[in-house]
Write an enzyme that holds these catalytic residues in place. Structure first.
Site, PDB file in Angstrom:
ATOM      1  N   SER A  68       0.557  -1.278   0.187  1.00 12.80           N
ATOM      2  CA  SER A  68       0.038  -0.048  -0.058  1.00 12.80           C
ATOM      3  C   SER A  68       0.973   1.434   0.035  1.00 12.80           C
ATOM      4  CB  SER A  68      -0.969  -0.070   1.150  1.00 12.80           C
ATOM      5  OG  SER A  68      -1.992  -0.913   0.960  1.00 12.80           O
ATOM      6  N   LYS A  71       0.643   3.097  -3.078  1.00 14.36           N
ATOM      7  CA  LYS A  71      -0.735   4.018  -3.324  1.00 14.36           C
ATOM      8  C   LYS A  71      -0.222   5.445  -3.126  1.00 14.36           C
ATOM      9  CE  LYS A  71      -3.837   0.724  -1.133  1.00 14.36           C
ATOM     10  NZ  LYS A  71      -4.888   0.408   0.039  1.00 14.36           N
ATOM     11  N   TYR A 193      -3.611  -2.375 -10.855  1.00 14.27           N
ATOM     12  CA  TYR A 193      -3.722  -2.061  -9.382  1.00 14.27           C
ATOM     13  C   TYR A 193      -2.794  -3.396  -8.701  1.00 14.27           C
ATOM     14  CZ  TYR A 193      -5.484  -1.596  -4.547  1.00 14.27           C
ATOM     15  OH  TYR A 193      -5.682  -1.452  -3.295  1.00 14.27           O
ATOM     16  N   TYR A 244      -4.089   3.031   7.894  1.00 10.26           N
ATOM     17  CA  TYR A 244      -5.120   1.891   7.898  1.00 10.26           C
ATOM     18  C   TYR A 244      -6.111   2.697   9.226  1.00 10.26           C
ATOM     19  CZ  TYR A 244      -2.389  -0.824   5.062  1.00 10.26           C
ATOM     20  OH  TYR A 244      -1.801  -1.444   3.982  1.00 10.26           O
ATOM     21  N   VAL A 262       1.329  -3.595   4.042  1.00  9.28           N
ATOM     22  CA  VAL A 262       1.245  -4.994   4.526  1.00  9.28           C
ATOM     23  C   VAL A 262       2.543  -5.641   4.231  1.00  9.28           C
ATOM     24  CG1 VAL A 262      -1.027  -4.932   5.018  1.00  9.28           C
ATOM     25  CG2 VAL A 262      -0.094  -6.029   2.938  1.00  9.28           C
TER      26      VAL A 262
END
Length: 308
Positions: A68, A71, A193, A244, A262
């Site tokens: 992530s 992102k 993605y 998160y 993660v």
């Protein structure tokens, strides 16, 4: 910051010695098989100052799956492409729910709360896909232009595992499509993605790649960069949404804008001073690196550094 650079090597060694006893407290991400097989007893940390000075400890040059954290770079690229038009399709607020929630997405008419939850990140990827002949290659080149490392690529094994187990992401993408907030074909967007999330970088790569967020958009490796005060906007989102469901506690304990993944990595910045990346594969219940969080907490404690 109450520390001379000459003291940093010793400080990083001290942090290393204080966090490594935490091995075994967390566990690796078991729902992505290649990540579950990573040696959990690893820790790396890299700091890059805005003047270009760098300091490392542990496995700071070991590539790992950034997950992530990708992102963050996708967001920077999408903003570079479409600017503030992106915010017509994705919000800028903490979600208060799980990062892969379908309920919230449907209740809010297909507009994801922020670009770091999965729905928002898929919309960001959709933006890149719809403005690129080769979206994955474009993102790889963008990330290489930030880190100075042209060998940053996605890991095919992790990509295959992501695609095989990404049922919830497929549900999110299809719901976005049904609600009119996915312009590309679902399979094409998801393919990009999954490859994006499978990118590999080291702590040193990540510290270099986020230098611009600590230096008012200026990068040592990229001559032209994103729009005016992009760093301010992205840092604000990292502070409120980057970890998160633990963003608030991290802001309290560490006090820096940050983004986690993660794969065990976390990037953070102290605007005007440095960017820092940490990595250790074992995660807490929120999906954030146990050793990484502690290392950043110790760094800001020992240096009296924080944005607050």
């Amino acid at each position: 910051m109450k520390l001379q650079k000459s003291e940093l090597p010793a400080l990083l060694e001290r942090i290393y010695s204080e966090v490594t006893p935490l091995y075994g407290v967390g566990k690796t991400a078991d729902y992505i098989p290649p990540l579950s097989r990573v040696n959990p007893r690893q820790f790396g940390m890299a700091i890059r100052f805005v003047d270009g000075d760098e300091f490392t400890v542990g496995q700071a040059s070991t590539p790992f799956s950034i997950q992530s954290i990708s992102k963050l770079f996708a967001l920077m690229l999408a903003l570079d492409i479409v600017g503030d038009d992106l915010w017509k399709r994705v919000g800028r607020e903490p979600s208060g729910m799980r990062f892969n929630s379908l309920l919230q997405l449907e209740n809010e008419n297909g507009i994801p709360r922020n670009p770091f939850i999965n729905a928002g990140a898929i919309v960001v990827t959709d933006t890149i896909v719809n403005h690129s002949a080769s979206p994955v290659k474009r993102l790889e080149q963008f990330m290489a232009s930030l880190s100075g490392n042209v060998f940053n690529r996605y890991d095919p094994e992790v990509y295959v595992a992501e695609a095989r187990t990404g049922y919830r992401n497929a549900a999110i993408a299809n719901l976005l499509k049904a609600l009119g907030n996915l312009e590309g074909e679902v399979d094409v967007v998801l393919d990009s993605y999954y490859k994006q999330c499978s990118m590999t970088m080291s702590c040193l790569d990540l510290a270099r790649a986020t230098e611009s967020l600590a230096n008012k958009g200026k990068s040592s490796f990229r001559t032209q960069f994103h729009g005016e005060r992009m760093d301010k906007r992205v840092n604000a989102l990292m502070l409120t949404c980057g970890l998160y469901d633990a963003a608030g506690n991290f802001a309290y304990q560490v006090g820096l804008p940050a983004k986690s993944g993660v794969g065990g990595g976390i990037v953070a910045v102290l605007p005007g001073y440095f960017s820092v990346a940490v990595w250790s594969p074992e995660l807490d219940s929120y999906g954030n690196s146990v050793l990484g969080q502690k290392a950043l907490e110790l760094l800001t404690h020992y240096t009296s550094s924080s944005i607050f």
